[in-house]
Design an enzyme around this catalytic site. Structure first.
Site, mmCIF file in Angstrom:
data_model
loop_
_atom_site.group_PDB
_atom_site.id
_atom_site.type_symbol
_atom_site.label_atom_id
_atom_site.label_comp_id
_atom_site.label_asym_id
_atom_site.label_seq_id
_atom_site.Cartn_x
_atom_site.Cartn_y
_atom_site.Cartn_z
ATOM 1 N N LYS A 90 0.841 -1.207 0.000
ATOM 2 C CA LYS A 90 0.000 0.000 0.000
ATOM 3 C C LYS A 90 0.880 1.264 0.000
ATOM 4 O O LYS A 90 0.671 2.176 -0.807
ATOM 5 C CB LYS A 90 -0.960 -0.001 1.216
ATOM 6 N N ARG A 107 7.023 -7.584 1.963
ATOM 7 C CA ARG A 107 7.788 -6.986 3.058
ATOM 8 C C ARG A 107 8.507 -8.078 3.856
ATOM 9 O O ARG A 107 9.643 -7.908 4.290
ATOM 10 C CB ARG A 107 6.859 -6.198 3.982
#
Ligand code: ADE
Length: 342
Positions: A73, A226
């Site tokens: 995001k 991530r």
């Protein structure tokens, strides 16, 4: 109209942002849509919206991204600002404590700039109310004095684009949700996309990694870029200290086992969550608050960080009566099932 500029990040902006923002991990982020791997439909939507906005010389519509942490995001907000050749201002819902915090940021935005609000569902209601006219009419309303002396003054803003991100779209109020023109959810990445991301990151870090190493790392990264980038650094350390610096399947296995990341990518917290349901609550159904109290972990952390992947992989089932451990969870943890439970 839109001029490139440095990212503006004031003191306020830093409060409450994710802590995994080391420069080395940040450098692995793609900067343009053409470098972005996965989330093909989201990328296509953005390509079209960005090109259309540029052709019309207008700012981009406001965009809301939702989905579990670590799926891109924030990265997409950076990419959007780069692609629009505009400045990015970063803040988060919890950092915006008072209306003045938001007004200060809004009044400094230039034409076409991008304002990224992470965890937008945690914006205080009083601050959120300033967002409505800002998003709809590019204006903020100041109110002076109180009671019968109250006067309002409208201050016009430059036309900006708001990019909001949330892990909990259900907590967003309807008036805020309705003001976003583009609304996209990010899902966990496929193993093949994660392999590509692992190889890209290894090459940027100058690390040697074979196909077996990339695939094993992908399998154990909970569908999350991530996590793959963070684990890649641990595996690199292991390969350099215990081996010849080259990452293969065996090195990934040894390094991640040491990190407590198992063959399915579950961490110690994931396993403790599942064992709590199984050992304390007979496999469920059990409510999240009871699990949280037994584990002594915030229920928000469990809902936002732990559960999405366990639900996706089917280790946990959510029923109207609460959470249940699945047969696959028992098998994975090698725990015996009580007769008659399934
Ligand atoms: N690094 C982190 N996420 C990525 C993505 N989606 N594509 C390419 N590199 C990445």
């Amino acid at each position: 109209m839109l001029t490139p500029g440095p990212e503006k990040q004031g003191v306020l902006a830093k409060v409450g942002l994710p802590e995994d923002q080391e420069p080395e991990l940040l450098s692995l982020r793609p900067e343009l849509l053409k470098e972005y791997i996965g989330q093909a439909e989201v990328v296509e939507t953005l390509k079209i919206a960005i090109q259309a906005a540029k052709q019309r010389r207008e700012p981009l519509d406001h965009i809301l991204f939702h989905g579990p942490p670590g799926l891109g995001k924030t990265t997409l907000a950076h990419i959007i600002a780069n692609e629009m050749q505009s400045s990015l201002t970063v803040t988060s819902g919890p950092a915006l404590e008072k209306g003045g915090d938001l007004i200060g940021i809004l009044t400094h935005l230039g034409e076409g700039d991008v304002l990224f609000v992470d965890e937008i569902h945690r914006t205080p209601k009083t601050v959120e109310e300033f967002l409505y006219p800002a998003m709809e009419d590019f204006a903020v309303d100041f109110v002076f004095d109180k009671g019968i002396h109250a006067r309002s003054h409208r201050f016009n803003l430059q036309r900006f684009s708001l990019v909001g991100a949330t892990t909990r779209v259900g907590l967003l109020s309807a008036p805020l949700r309705d003001r976003f023109g583009i609304f996209r959810s990010l899902d966990f990445y496929s193993e093949n996309d994660l392999v590509k991301i692992a190889k890209r990151s290894a090459s940027l870090l100058g690390v040697r990694m074979d196909d077996g190493g990339a695939r094993e790392l992908s399998r154990r990264s909970r569908g999350t870029p991530r996590i793959i980038n963070r684990l890649l650094k641990r595996v690199r350390d292991y390969a350099e200290v215990k081996g010849d610096g080259c990452i293969d399947r065996k090195v990934v296995d040894a390094a991640l086992t040491l990190e407590g990341v198992d063959g399915k990518g579950l961490t110690d917290l994931d396993r403790r969550y599942l064992k709590t349901i199984i050992e304390f609550y007979n496999g469920g159904p059990v409510g999240i608050e009871a699990i949280s109290a037994t584990l002594q972990e915030e229920s928000d952390t469990l809902v936002d960080v732990v559960e999405p992947y366990l639900l996706k992989t089917g280790f946990v089932l959510r029923t109207s009566a609460g959470r249940k451990a699945s047969a696959a969870a028992y098998r994975h943890l090698k725990m015996p099932r009580q007769a008659g439970l399934f």
